[in-house]
Motif scaffolding. Structure first.
Motif, PDB file in Angstrom:
ATOM      1  N   ALA A  14     -47.694 -37.097  32.195  1.00 40.68           N
ATOM      2  CA  ALA A  14     -47.803 -35.943  31.306  1.00 40.68           C
ATOM      3  C   ALA A  14     -46.453 -35.640  30.649  1.00 40.68           C
ATOM      4  O   ALA A  14     -46.385 -35.303  29.459  1.00 40.68           O
ATOM      5  N   ARG A  17     -45.722 -38.140  27.941  1.00 47.70           N
ATOM      6  CA  ARG A  17     -46.496 -37.822  26.736  1.00 47.70           C
ATOM      7  C   ARG A  17     -45.772 -36.776  25.887  1.00 47.70           C
ATOM      8  O   ARG A  17     -45.785 -36.840  24.658  1.00 47.70           O
ATOM      9  N   GLN A  18     -45.120 -35.831  26.530  1.00 48.92           N
ATOM     10  CA  GLN A  18     -44.443 -34.762  25.798  1.00 48.92           C
ATOM     11  C   GLN A  18     -43.032 -35.142  25.357  1.00 48.92           C
ATOM     12  O   GLN A  18     -42.625 -34.827  24.226  1.00 48.92           O
ATOM     13  N   PRO A  99     -56.186 -39.260  28.336  1.00 50.61           N
ATOM     14  CA  PRO A  99     -55.137 -39.197  27.300  1.00 50.61           C
ATOM     15  C   PRO A  99     -53.718 -39.455  27.802  1.00 50.61           C
ATOM     16  O   PRO A  99     -52.983 -40.251  27.199  1.00 50.61           O
ATOM     17  N   ASP A 100     -53.311 -38.798  28.880  1.00 48.80           N
ATOM     18  CA  ASP A 100     -51.947 -38.991  29.372  1.00 48.80           C
ATOM     19  C   ASP A 100     -51.707 -40.442  29.781  1.00 48.80           C
ATOM     20  O   ASP A 100     -50.658 -41.028  29.483  1.00 48.80           O
ATOM     21  N   THR A 102     -53.291 -43.091  28.710  1.00 47.16           N
ATOM     22  CA  THR A 102     -53.320 -43.965  27.537  1.00 47.16           C
ATOM     23  C   THR A 102     -51.986 -43.974  26.807  1.00 47.16           C
ATOM     24  O   THR A 102     -51.442 -45.034  26.473  1.00 47.16           O
ATOM     25  N   ILE A 103     -51.449 -42.799  26.548  1.00 48.54           N
ATOM     26  CA  ILE A 103     -50.189 -42.711  25.815  1.00 48.54           C
ATOM     27  C   ILE A 103     -49.049 -43.286  26.650  1.00 48.54           C
ATOM     28  O   ILE A 103     -48.191 -44.015  26.142  1.00 48.54           O
ATOM     29  N   PHE A 104     -49.060 -43.000  27.949  1.00 55.74           N
ATOM     30  CA  PHE A 104     -48.029 -43.572  28.820  1.00 55.74           C
ATOM     31  C   PHE A 104     -48.102 -45.095  28.810  1.00 55.74           C
ATOM     32  O   PHE A 104     -47.088 -45.785  28.661  1.00 55.74           O
ATOM     33  N   ARG A 107     -46.873 -46.675  25.606  1.00 58.21           N
ATOM     34  CA  ARG A 107     -45.416 -46.574  25.453  1.00 58.21           C
ATOM     35  C   ARG A 107     -44.686 -47.488  26.432  1.00 58.21           C
ATOM     36  O   ARG A 107     -43.665 -48.086  26.083  1.00 58.21           O
ATOM     37  N   LYS A 164     -55.434 -44.683  21.805  1.00 60.65           N
ATOM     38  CA  LYS A 164     -54.345 -43.722  21.618  1.00 60.65           C
ATOM     39  C   LYS A 164     -54.553 -42.923  20.331  1.00 60.65           C
ATOM     40  O   LYS A 164     -54.348 -41.708  20.303  1.00 60.65           O
ATOM     41  N   GLU A 168     -55.022 -38.856  20.291  1.00 59.42           N
ATOM     42  CA  GLU A 168     -54.068 -38.082  19.500  1.00 59.42           C
ATOM     43  C   GLU A 168     -54.723 -37.382  18.321  1.00 59.42           C
ATOM     44  O   GLU A 168     -54.083 -36.605  17.619  1.00 59.42           O
TER      45      GLU A 168
END
Length: 204
Positions: A14, A17-18, A99-100, A102-104, A107, A164, A168
């Protein structure tokens, strides 16, 4: 896995993601987890180790999807693209629903951490999926003519990338998006999903 350890992993994803992968700090992870930085260091020696274990944790979750799929080899002959979609669809939906993660995951794979980690990582937890791929290759030998590293990199990277975009808000989370992404991923693949006819022996 220990509950505190799992809590830290989810907090780290999390926070990434931020704040981004390179920009995230242990202090920020501790705030998301609701524990002290010292408590995090009792479970993880460094930020790098924490990020690597986050990736492994999510990777194993994704692999577990295939453990629960009912795979019918006969469907490959009657509807090969449909059989591919039955394997791909739950995988894509997993990323959209997390979501968290996926984005992690996206990246981390694009980070300076990944190449070094990838050379030594254990992927035996994907054995069920690998077995499914082998079954496809037995029925459709033409698949071996594709550069395997390029093929799986295309499928994996593109699937996570489009997921992603969905989490988003760049793409809508609906059936049309899912079907279009699948069509884009498999364009050109249909030519390889054809059983080869046995070669006739020549007369002596």
């Amino acid at each position: 896995m220990d509950n505190t350890r799992t809590r830290i992993i989810y907090a780290a994803m999390a926070a990434v993601r931020q704040y981004g992968l390179e920009g995230v700090r242990i202090q920020q992870v501790s705030e998301f987890a609701g524990i002290t930085p010292g408590a995090i260091y009792r479970h993880f020696a460094s930020k790098e180790q924490l990020l690597i274990e986050c990736f492994t944790y999510v990777d194993k979750q994704a692999a577990e999807i295939f453990e629960h799929l009912q795979f019918n080899p006969l469907a490959m002959l009657t509807d090969p693209m449909g059989a591919v979609k039955e394997l791909w669809q739950p995988y894509f939906r997993f990323w959209v629903a997390h979501p968290d993660e996926t984005i992690f995951y996206h990246r981390f794979r694009d980070s300076v951490f990944f190449p070094k980690y990838n050379r030594t990582r254990d992927v035996t937890y994907f054995n069920k999926f690998i077995g499914m791929v082998r079954a496809f290759k037995m029925v459709f030998p033409r698949l071996d003519r594709i550069n395997q590293d390029l093929l799986w990199l295309h499928v994996l990277t593109s699937t996570v990338m489009y997921a992603k975009y969905v989490v988003e808000g760049t793409l809508p989370n609906n059936r049309e998006t899912e079907d279009t992404v699948f069509q884009l991923l498999t364009t050109g693949l249909s030519g390889y999903l054809k059983p080869e006819r046995p070669k006739r022996g020549g007369r002596k």
